[in-house]
Design a protein around this motif. Structure first.
Motif, PDB file in Angstrom:
ATOM      1  N   VAL A 286      38.835  -8.583   6.135  1.00 55.58           N
ATOM      2  CA  VAL A 286      38.522  -8.343   7.533  1.00 55.58           C
ATOM      3  C   VAL A 286      39.425  -9.250   8.363  1.00 55.58           C
ATOM      4  CG1 VAL A 286      36.654 -10.063   7.548  1.00 55.58           C
ATOM      5  CG2 VAL A 286      36.697  -8.260   9.277  1.00 55.58           C
ATOM      6  N   LEU A 287      39.964  -8.724   9.465  1.00 55.27           N
ATOM      7  CA  LEU A 287      40.888  -9.503  10.275  1.00 55.27           C
ATOM      8  C   LEU A 287      40.935  -8.971  11.691  1.00 55.27           C
ATOM      9  CD1 LEU A 287      44.198  -8.099  10.553  1.00 55.27           C
ATOM     10  CD2 LEU A 287      43.392  -7.750   8.216  1.00 55.27           C
ATOM     11  N   LYS A 288      41.491  -9.775  12.574  1.00 57.61           N
ATOM     12  CA  LYS A 288      41.691  -9.372  13.962  1.00 57.61           C
ATOM     13  C   LYS A 288      43.042  -9.879  14.421  1.00 57.61           C
ATOM     14  CE  LYS A 288      39.233  -9.083  18.373  1.00 57.61           C
ATOM     15  NZ  LYS A 288      37.992  -9.439  19.110  1.00 57.61           N
ATOM     16  N   GLN A 289      43.741  -9.050  15.188  1.00 61.87           N
ATOM     17  CA  GLN A 289      45.046  -9.423  15.730  1.00 61.87           C
ATOM     18  C   GLN A 289      44.982  -9.351  17.250  1.00 61.87           C
ATOM     19  OE1 GLN A 289      47.502  -6.640  13.212  1.00 61.87           O
ATOM     20  NE2 GLN A 289      48.383  -8.556  12.462  1.00 61.87           N
ATOM     21  N   THR A 290      45.535 -10.386  17.904  1.00 63.90           N
ATOM     22  CA  THR A 290      45.459 -10.488  19.353  1.00 63.90           C
ATOM     23  C   THR A 290      46.817 -10.171  19.986  1.00 63.90           C
ATOM     24  OG1 THR A 290      46.101 -12.809  19.571  1.00 63.90           O
ATOM     25  CG2 THR A 290      43.799 -12.349  18.993  1.00 63.90           C
ATOM     26  N   HIS A 291      46.786  -9.898  21.295  1.00 63.18           N
ATOM     27  CA  HIS A 291      48.023  -9.629  22.023  1.00 63.18           C
ATOM     28  C   HIS A 291      48.895 -10.875  22.133  1.00 63.18           C
ATOM     29  CE1 HIS A 291      46.790  -5.589  23.040  1.00 63.18           C
ATOM     30  NE2 HIS A 291      45.658  -6.018  23.567  1.00 63.18           N
ATOM     31  N   ALA A 292      48.310 -12.039  21.941  1.00 62.78           N
ATOM     32  CA  ALA A 292      49.070 -13.293  22.011  1.00 62.78           C
ATOM     33  C   ALA A 292      49.790 -13.604  20.708  1.00 62.78           C
ATOM     34  CB  ALA A 292      48.142 -14.440  22.384  1.00 62.78           C
ATOM     35  N   GLY A 293      49.668 -12.713  19.709  1.00 63.11           N
ATOM     36  CA  GLY A 293      50.397 -12.914  18.459  1.00 63.11           C
ATOM     37  C   GLY A 293      49.613 -13.591  17.355  1.00 63.11           C
ATOM     38  N   TRP A 294      48.315 -13.828  17.589  1.00 64.30           N
ATOM     39  CA  TRP A 294      47.490 -14.452  16.563  1.00 64.30           C
ATOM     40  C   TRP A 294      46.907 -13.399  15.621  1.00 64.30           C
ATOM     41  CZ3 TRP A 294      47.158 -19.595  15.767  1.00 64.30           C
ATOM     42  CH2 TRP A 294      47.537 -20.440  16.819  1.00 64.30           C
ATOM     43  N   THR A 295      46.837 -13.757  14.353  1.00 65.61           N
ATOM     44  CA  THR A 295      46.099 -12.984  13.352  1.00 65.61           C
ATOM     45  C   THR A 295      45.185 -13.945  12.607  1.00 65.61           C
ATOM     46  OG1 THR A 295      47.905 -11.387  13.024  1.00 65.61           O
ATOM     47  CG2 THR A 295      46.266 -11.571  11.265  1.00 65.61           C
ATOM     48  N   PHE A 296      43.918 -13.588  12.493  1.00 68.36           N
ATOM     49  CA  PHE A 296      43.015 -14.423  11.711  1.00 68.36           C
ATOM     50  C   PHE A 296      42.043 -13.530  10.956  1.00 68.36           C
ATOM     51  CE2 PHE A 296      41.519 -14.161  16.083  1.00 68.36           C
ATOM     52  CZ  PHE A 296      40.209 -13.726  15.956  1.00 68.36           C
ATOM     53  N   GLY A 297      41.696 -13.960   9.749  1.00 70.98           N
ATOM     54  CA  GLY A 297      40.805 -13.153   8.933  1.00 70.98           C
ATOM     55  C   GLY A 297      40.554 -13.787   7.582  1.00 70.98           C
ATOM     56  N   THR A 298      39.966 -13.006   6.700  1.00 70.80           N
ATOM     57  CA  THR A 298      39.608 -13.483   5.360  1.00 70.80           C
ATOM     58  C   THR A 298      39.740 -12.339   4.363  1.00 70.80           C
ATOM     59  OG1 THR A 298      38.026 -15.091   6.242  1.00 70.80           O
ATOM     60  CG2 THR A 298      37.795 -14.501   3.925  1.00 70.80           C
ATOM     61  N   LEU A 299      40.297 -12.658   3.212  1.00 76.65           N
ATOM     62  CA  LEU A 299      40.333 -11.741   2.077  1.00 76.65           C
ATOM     63  C   LEU A 299      39.499 -12.360   0.963  1.00 76.65           C
ATOM     64  CD1 LEU A 299      43.403  -9.855   0.655  1.00 76.65           C
ATOM     65  CD2 LEU A 299      41.857 -11.046  -0.887  1.00 76.65           C
ATOM     66  N   VAL A 300      38.671 -11.538   0.306  1.00 77.42           N
ATOM     67  CA  VAL A 300      37.790 -12.053  -0.737  1.00 77.42           C
ATOM     68  C   VAL A 300      37.710 -11.055  -1.884  1.00 77.42           C
ATOM     69  CG1 VAL A 300      35.731 -11.067   0.345  1.00 77.42           C
ATOM     70  CG2 VAL A 300      35.483 -13.017  -1.201  1.00 77.42           C
ATOM     71  N   ASN A 301      37.573 -11.563  -3.094  1.00 81.89           N
ATOM     72  CA  ASN A 301      37.247 -10.700  -4.228  1.00 81.89           C
ATOM     73  C   ASN A 301      36.469 -11.500  -5.260  1.00 81.89           C
ATOM     74  OD1 ASN A 301      39.029 -11.840  -6.351  1.00 81.89           O
ATOM     75  ND2 ASN A 301      40.723 -10.956  -5.182  1.00 81.89           N
ATOM     76  N   HIS A 302      35.818 -10.775  -6.150  1.00 79.42           N
ATOM     77  CA  HIS A 302      35.154 -11.406  -7.292  1.00 79.42           C
ATOM     78  C   HIS A 302      35.419 -10.565  -8.524  1.00 79.42           C
ATOM     79  CE1 HIS A 302      32.289 -14.122  -9.276  1.00 79.42           C
ATOM     80  NE2 HIS A 302      32.064 -13.076 -10.044  1.00 79.42           N
ATOM     81  N   VAL A 303      35.828 -11.237  -9.614  1.00 80.27           N
ATOM     82  CA  VAL A 303      36.165 -10.554 -10.862  1.00 80.27           C
ATOM     83  C   VAL A 303      35.249 -11.053 -11.974  1.00 80.27           C
ATOM     84  CG1 VAL A 303      37.943 -10.146 -12.596  1.00 80.27           C
ATOM     85  CG2 VAL A 303      38.574 -10.237 -10.173  1.00 80.27           C
ATOM     86  N   TRP A 304      34.553 -10.104 -12.625  1.00 78.05           N
ATOM     87  CA  TRP A 304      33.798 -10.375 -13.840  1.00 78.05           C
ATOM     88  C   TRP A 304      34.526  -9.734 -15.014  1.00 78.05           C
ATOM     89  CZ3 TRP A 304      31.058  -8.495  -9.512  1.00 78.05           C
ATOM     90  CH2 TRP A 304      30.083  -9.353  -8.995  1.00 78.05           C
ATOM     91  N   SER A 305      34.538 -10.390 -16.156  1.00 76.91           N
ATOM     92  CA  SER A 305      35.117  -9.780 -17.353  1.00 76.91           C
ATOM     93  C   SER A 305      34.107  -8.831 -17.996  1.00 76.91           C
ATOM     94  CB  SER A 305      35.537 -10.859 -18.360  1.00 76.91           C
ATOM     95  OG  SER A 305      34.445 -11.690 -18.710  1.00 76.91           O
ATOM     96  N   PHE A 306      34.632  -7.748 -18.599  1.00 73.78           N
ATOM     97  CA  PHE A 306      33.748  -6.804 -19.279  1.00 73.78           C
ATOM     98  C   PHE A 306      34.281  -6.412 -20.656  1.00 73.78           C
ATOM     99  CE2 PHE A 306      36.617  -4.231 -16.647  1.00 73.78           C
ATOM    100  CZ  PHE A 306      37.098  -3.301 -17.550  1.00 73.78           C
ATOM    101  N   GLY A 307      35.317  -7.070 -21.120  1.00 77.35           N
ATOM    102  CA  GLY A 307      35.853  -6.777 -22.446  1.00 77.35           C
ATOM    103  C   GLY A 307      37.141  -7.540 -22.660  1.00 77.35           C
ATOM    104  N   GLY A 308      37.509  -7.706 -23.928  1.00 82.30           N
ATOM    105  CA  GLY A 308      38.736  -8.415 -24.258  1.00 82.30           C
ATOM    106  C   GLY A 308      38.562  -9.239 -25.510  1.00 82.30           C
ATOM    107  N   GLY A 309      39.378 -10.273 -25.633  1.00 80.22           N
ATOM    108  CA  GLY A 309      39.359 -11.112 -26.825  1.00 80.22           C
ATOM    109  C   GLY A 309      38.051 -11.865 -26.977  1.00 80.22           C
ATOM    110  N   ASP A 310      37.432 -11.772 -28.162  1.00 79.09           N
ATOM    111  CA  ASP A 310      36.157 -12.459 -28.401  1.00 79.09           C
ATOM    112  C   ASP A 310      36.309 -13.968 -28.417  1.00 79.09           C
ATOM    113  OD1 ASP A 310      34.864 -10.029 -28.566  1.00 79.09           O
ATOM    114  OD2 ASP A 310      35.096  -9.876 -30.751  1.00 79.09           O
ATOM    115  N   ASN A 311      37.541 -14.437 -28.681  1.00 78.81           N
ATOM    116  CA  ASN A 311      37.761 -15.883 -28.774  1.00 78.81           C
ATOM    117  C   ASN A 311      38.149 -16.502 -27.443  1.00 78.81           C
ATOM    118  OD1 ASN A 311      40.229 -14.560 -28.691  1.00 78.81           O
ATOM    119  ND2 ASN A 311      41.277 -16.120 -29.930  1.00 78.81           N
ATOM    120  N   ARG A 312      38.088 -15.719 -26.351  1.00 82.79           N
ATOM    121  CA  ARG A 312      38.458 -16.232 -25.035  1.00 82.79           C
ATOM    122  C   ARG A 312      37.236 -16.278 -24.126  1.00 82.79           C
ATOM    123  NH1 ARG A 312      43.944 -16.060 -24.095  1.00 82.79           N
ATOM    124  NH2 ARG A 312      43.415 -17.431 -22.347  1.00 82.79           N
ATOM    125  N   ALA A 313      37.267 -17.216 -23.195  1.00 87.05           N
ATOM    126  CA  ALA A 313      36.140 -17.394 -22.283  1.00 87.05           C
ATOM    127  C   ALA A 313      36.008 -16.200 -21.350  1.00 87.05           C
ATOM    128  CB  ALA A 313      36.327 -18.673 -21.469  1.00 87.05           C
TER     129      ALA A 313
END
Length: 268
Positions: free
Chosen positions: A154-181
């Motif tokens: 989500v972000l907002k851009q102003t006529h004065a040239g400002w941009t401010f916002g935030t990017l977010v994600n969350h990743v859960w594992s669901f498969g792969g090497g059994d010997n890895r966290a």
């Protein structure tokens, strides 16, 4: 250090042959580059160098992220924006006895469904899935886990040239090497930028990651300066910056550098 010197030479060499873009066009492109879900095809080549890694603070890592951004119109009111991060890394002495590794890391694929028009109050947003693909060529360059989760911006851009916002994600594992966290990581990137005119932009962001398994934050603060220019007829942007780690694991990096060279393909 060889990788660092090569990146500096690349950026300086590129800047010696670029020509200024038309000021109005350059400012518009710079504004779009500050928006992660803009309707702009771009291919950033982002070089990162981190130093002070490991218990003895003598390890280092050079990372080239190839990050194509491709927007696709899926209806009259909606775009689908594909953002891919393809890492290529060289690291040395990240812990005692580790030696050095070179190769590909895990690919991170994000898809954002985003309205073409901002809200009535000027906000731009996008939501969608994020995928972690276990493509690392070496166990020390990736998690060896399939992962997925939500992402949003989500972000907002102003006529004065400002941009401010935030990017977010969350990743859960669901498969792969059994010997890895297993993976359970939250990424939070608040950002602010200011357009200075003539395609120039200064940016500050926090690329914060919280590892829920180890209950550990990694929080680098990045300061960057970028400019839109031309090489021949090709529109490009080049960027340089530094970062300092406000929070990191005991064996994490202390500081770093970032250089980016971006190919731009605006619609005509």
């Amino acid at each position: 250090m060889m990788a660092l010197r090569a990146a500096v030479a690349f950026v300086l060499g590129a800047s010696s042959i670029v020509r200024p873009a038309h000021a109005q066009d350059a400012d518009e492109l710079a504004k779009q580059l500050s928006n992660p879900v803009a309707n702009l095809i771009s291919v950033p080549l982002q070089f990162n160098y981190d130093d002070g890694i490991g218990p003895a603070d003598d390890g280092s890592k050079a990372l080239l992220n190839v990050q194509p951004v491709i927007p696709v119109s899926i209806s009259e009111k909606w775009n689908l924006i594909s953002r891919t991060i393809i890492p290529i890394a060289y690291q040395d002495d990240i812990f005692p006895g580790a030696g050095s590794q070179f190769g590909s890391g895990d690919i991170l694929q994000s898809l954002f469904f985003s309205p073409k028009a901002p809200t009535s109050s000027g906000w731009v947003w996008g939501v969608g899935p994020v995928l972690n693909l276990p493509t690392a060529s070496n166990d020390l360059l990736g998690a060896n886990q399939w992962g997925a989760g939500p992402t949003a911006v989500v972000l907002k851009q102003t006529h004065a040239g400002w941009t401010f916002g935030t990017l977010v994600n969350h990743v859960w594992s669901f498969g792969g090497g059994d010997n890895r966290a297993d993976i359970s990581n939250t990424f939070l990137q608040p950002f602010v930028s200011k357009g200075l005119g003539e395609g120039r932009t200064v940016t500050v962001n926090l690329e914060s990651t919280y590892d829920w398994k180890s209950e550990q934050w990694t929080v680098p603060i990045n300061f960057g300066y970028s400019k839109v220019s031309k090489i021949g007829k090709q529109l490009v942007s080049y960027q340089g910056g530094v970062r300092y780690y406000l929070e990191a694991p005991d064996s994490g990096a202390e500081w770093g550098l970032r250089f980016a060279f971006t190919l731009l393909f605006p619609e005509h």
